[in-house]
Design a protein around this motif. Structure first.
Motif, PDB file in Angstrom:
ATOM      1  N   PRO A  98       0.648  -1.202   0.090  1.00  0.00           N
ATOM      2  CA  PRO A  98       0.196   0.123   0.063  1.00  0.00           C
ATOM      3  C   PRO A  98       0.897   1.360   0.110  1.00  0.00           C
ATOM      4  O   PRO A  98       2.007   1.369   0.388  1.00  0.00           O
ATOM      5  CB  PRO A  98      -0.816   0.030   1.219  1.00  0.00           C
ATOM      6  CG  PRO A  98      -0.058  -0.948   2.211  1.00  0.00           C
ATOM      7  CD  PRO A  98       1.008  -1.813   1.321  1.00  0.00           C
ATOM      8  N   ASP A  99       0.249   2.315  -0.498  1.00  0.00           N
ATOM      9  CA  ASP A  99       0.992   3.816  -0.399  1.00  0.00           C
ATOM     10  C   ASP A  99       1.160   4.238   0.787  1.00  0.00           C
ATOM     11  O   ASP A  99       0.527   3.471   1.882  1.00  0.00           O
ATOM     12  CB  ASP A  99      -0.051   4.701  -1.220  1.00  0.00           C
ATOM     13  CG  ASP A  99      -0.148   4.131  -2.534  1.00  0.00           C
ATOM     14  OD1 ASP A  99       0.394   3.576  -3.160  1.00  0.00           O
ATOM     15  OD2 ASP A  99      -1.302   4.936  -3.333  1.00  0.00           O
ATOM     16  N   TRP A 100       2.141   4.965   1.121  1.00  0.00           N
ATOM     17  CA  TRP A 100       2.446   5.356   2.573  1.00  0.00           C
ATOM     18  C   TRP A 100       1.250   6.273   3.087  1.00  0.00           C
ATOM     19  O   TRP A 100       1.210   5.927   4.359  1.00  0.00           O
ATOM     20  CB  TRP A 100       3.746   6.373   2.325  1.00  0.00           C
ATOM     21  CG  TRP A 100       3.426   7.570   1.741  1.00  0.00           C
ATOM     22  CD1 TRP A 100       3.747   7.675   0.516  1.00  0.00           C
ATOM     23  CD2 TRP A 100       3.126   8.971   2.299  1.00  0.00           C
ATOM     24  NE1 TRP A 100       3.350   8.980  -0.019  1.00  0.00           N
ATOM     25  CE2 TRP A 100       2.905   9.752   1.303  1.00  0.00           C
ATOM     26  CE3 TRP A 100       2.493   9.179   3.472  1.00  0.00           C
ATOM     27  CZ2 TRP A 100       2.455  11.287   1.402  1.00  0.00           C
ATOM     28  CZ3 TRP A 100       2.146  10.714   3.745  1.00  0.00           C
ATOM     29  CH2 TRP A 100       2.333  11.498   2.617  1.00  0.00           C
ATOM     30  N   ASP A 101       0.550   7.087   2.305  1.00  0.00           N
ATOM     31  CA  ASP A 101      -0.669   7.562   3.016  1.00  0.00           C
ATOM     32  C   ASP A 101      -1.581   6.616   3.360  1.00  0.00           C
ATOM     33  O   ASP A 101      -2.094   6.883   4.372  1.00  0.00           O
ATOM     34  CB  ASP A 101      -0.884   8.777   2.213  1.00  0.00           C
ATOM     35  CG  ASP A 101      -1.697   8.164   0.679  1.00  0.00           C
ATOM     36  OD1 ASP A 101      -1.044   7.195   0.324  1.00  0.00           O
ATOM     37  OD2 ASP A 101      -2.706   8.816   0.416  1.00  0.00           O
ATOM     38  N   ASN A 102      -1.977   5.498   2.641  1.00  0.00           N
ATOM     39  CA  ASN A 102      -3.018   4.585   3.215  1.00  0.00           C
ATOM     40  C   ASN A 102      -2.482   3.806   4.344  1.00  0.00           C
ATOM     41  O   ASN A 102      -3.330   3.595   5.069  1.00  0.00           O
ATOM     42  CB  ASN A 102      -3.333   3.751   2.095  1.00  0.00           C
ATOM     43  CG  ASN A 102      -4.145   4.408   1.054  1.00  0.00           C
ATOM     44  OD1 ASN A 102      -4.860   5.343   1.241  1.00  0.00           O
ATOM     45  ND2 ASN A 102      -4.124   3.987  -0.318  1.00  0.00           N
ATOM     46  N   ILE A 103      -1.183   3.556   4.401  1.00  0.00           N
ATOM     47  CA  ILE A 103      -0.740   3.029   5.894  1.00  0.00           C
ATOM     48  C   ILE A 103      -0.790   4.075   7.025  1.00  0.00           C
ATOM     49  O   ILE A 103      -1.437   3.545   7.778  1.00  0.00           O
ATOM     50  CB  ILE A 103       0.904   2.807   5.604  1.00  0.00           C
ATOM     51  CG1 ILE A 103       1.020   1.619   4.503  1.00  0.00           C
ATOM     52  CG2 ILE A 103       1.567   2.402   6.897  1.00  0.00           C
ATOM     53  CD1 ILE A 103       2.455   1.484   3.915  1.00  0.00           C
ATOM     54  N   ALA A 104      -0.655   5.312   6.688  1.00  0.00           N
ATOM     55  CA  ALA A 104      -0.895   6.349   7.931  1.00  0.00           C
ATOM     56  C   ALA A 104      -2.341   6.192   8.391  1.00  0.00           C
ATOM     57  O   ALA A 104      -2.468   6.748   9.391  1.00  0.00           O
ATOM     58  CB  ALA A 104      -0.387   7.737   7.444  1.00  0.00           C
ATOM     59  N   LYS A 105      -3.251   6.076   7.283  1.00  0.00           N
ATOM     60  CA  LYS A 105      -4.745   6.163   7.732  1.00  0.00           C
ATOM     61  C   LYS A 105      -5.156   5.244   8.527  1.00  0.00           C
ATOM     62  O   LYS A 105      -6.106   5.334   9.241  1.00  0.00           O
ATOM     63  CB  LYS A 105      -5.294   6.308   6.182  1.00  0.00           C
ATOM     64  CG  LYS A 105      -5.247   7.526   5.509  1.00  0.00           C
ATOM     65  CD  LYS A 105      -6.080   7.425   4.171  1.00  0.00           C
ATOM     66  CE  LYS A 105      -5.515   8.633   3.241  1.00  0.00           C
ATOM     67  NZ  LYS A 105      -6.152   8.309   1.849  1.00  0.00           N
ATOM     68  N   VAL A 106      -4.470   4.232   8.606  1.00  0.00           N
ATOM     69  CA  VAL A 106      -4.919   2.971   9.763  1.00  0.00           C
ATOM     70  C   VAL A 106      -4.704   3.626  11.200  1.00  0.00           C
ATOM     71  O   VAL A 106      -5.415   2.904  12.039  1.00  0.00           O
ATOM     72  CB  VAL A 106      -4.348   1.715   9.339  1.00  0.00           C
ATOM     73  CG1 VAL A 106      -4.713   1.165   8.129  1.00  0.00           C
ATOM     74  CG2 VAL A 106      -2.838   1.704   9.600  1.00  0.00           C
ATOM     75  N   THR A 107      -3.939   4.723  11.483  1.00  0.00           N
ATOM     76  CA  THR A 107      -3.792   5.048  12.709  1.00  0.00           C
ATOM     77  C   THR A 107      -5.083   5.689  13.409  1.00  0.00           C
ATOM     78  O   THR A 107      -5.176   6.146  14.362  1.00  0.00           O
ATOM     79  CB  THR A 107      -2.652   6.147  12.776  1.00  0.00           C
ATOM     80  OG1 THR A 107      -2.989   7.219  11.789  1.00  0.00           O
ATOM     81  CG2 THR A 107      -1.358   5.478  12.368  1.00  0.00           C
ATOM     82  N   ASP A 108      -6.230   5.798  12.369  1.00  0.00           N
ATOM     83  CA  ASP A 108      -7.592   6.168  13.027  1.00  0.00           C
ATOM     84  C   ASP A 108      -7.884   5.185  13.889  1.00  0.00           C
ATOM     85  O   ASP A 108      -8.545   5.615  14.826  1.00  0.00           O
ATOM     86  CB  ASP A 108      -8.649   6.410  11.704  1.00  0.00           C
ATOM     87  CG  ASP A 108      -8.367   7.543  10.834  1.00  0.00           C
ATOM     88  OD1 ASP A 108      -7.512   8.724  11.194  1.00  0.00           O
ATOM     89  OD2 ASP A 108      -8.779   7.360   9.847  1.00  0.00           O
ATOM     90  N   ALA A 109      -7.544   4.117  13.838  1.00  0.00           N
ATOM     91  CA  ALA A 109      -7.753   3.037  14.733  1.00  0.00           C
ATOM     92  C   ALA A 109      -7.361   3.239  16.276  1.00  0.00           C
ATOM     93  O   ALA A 109      -7.715   2.716  17.125  1.00  0.00           O
ATOM     94  CB  ALA A 109      -7.575   1.589  14.404  1.00  0.00           C
ATOM     95  N   LEU A 110      -6.356   4.288  16.343  1.00  0.00           N
ATOM     96  CA  LEU A 110      -5.684   4.457  17.489  1.00  0.00           C
ATOM     97  C   LEU A 110      -6.662   5.509  18.382  1.00  0.00           C
ATOM     98  O   LEU A 110      -6.278   5.952  19.465  1.00  0.00           O
ATOM     99  CB  LEU A 110      -4.443   5.122  17.398  1.00  0.00           C
ATOM    100  CG  LEU A 110      -3.328   4.210  16.662  1.00  0.00           C
ATOM    101  CD1 LEU A 110      -1.966   4.658  16.555  1.00  0.00           C
ATOM    102  CD2 LEU A 110      -3.395   2.666  17.368  1.00  0.00           C
TER     103      LEU A 110
END
Length: 152
Positions: A98-110
């Protein structure tokens, strides 16, 4: 008490998937039904569990936060020994999805586990590497209240 936390989630890193939509017909009416990507929901659920374990009942991190994400991808089995060694030495990096920005978006889970709202993250970076043991490592730390040094 520390003003930082490290969260580790074993397995190949995933990015946030797109919502899915489908046309649904009921009682002669057509509407669009939107739902989140199921694989993303499962991954974010696992990330929430890992974050809860890392926090160990500590209070949420507050103030301005820095979030560094290390995405360690599996080394392709088809690679030669030389290319595998280069990947382990980090001279070959994964320019893969996955693109770097989509990896960052999973932090919404935090949200509500590590911080109250991800709006508190004022600095962040995603770094992608290959590793023999793939995992996602998220390091969150509170920043000192100081003026940012911006280039002039």
């Amino acid at each position: 008490m520390s003003d930082s936390v490290t969260i580790r989630l074993p397995g190949a890193p995933r990015g946030k998937g797109r919502h899915r939509a489908q046309l649904v017909q009921r009682a002669g009416k057509t509407r669009i039904h939107s739902h989140p990507d199921q694989k993303t929901e499962i991954y974010e659920g696992a990330l929430r569990v890992a974050a809860g374990i890392a926090m160990r009942g500590r209070p949420l991190l507050t103030g301005n936060l820095d979030c560094t994400i290390f995405a360690f991808f599996p080394i392709p089995a088809s690679w030669s020994k030389a290319k595998r060694a280069a990947a382990i030495a980090r001279t070959v990096r994964p320019g893969v999805k996955p693109d770097w920005d989509n990896i960052a978006k999973v932090t919404d889970a935090l949200n509500t586990i590590v911080w109250a709202d991800d709006a508190a993250v004022v600095d962040g970076v995603v770094r992608k590497f290959y590793a023999e043991k793939p995992e996602l490592v998220i390091v969150v730390r509170a920043l000192e209240p100081q003026a940012a040094r911006l280039p002039l």
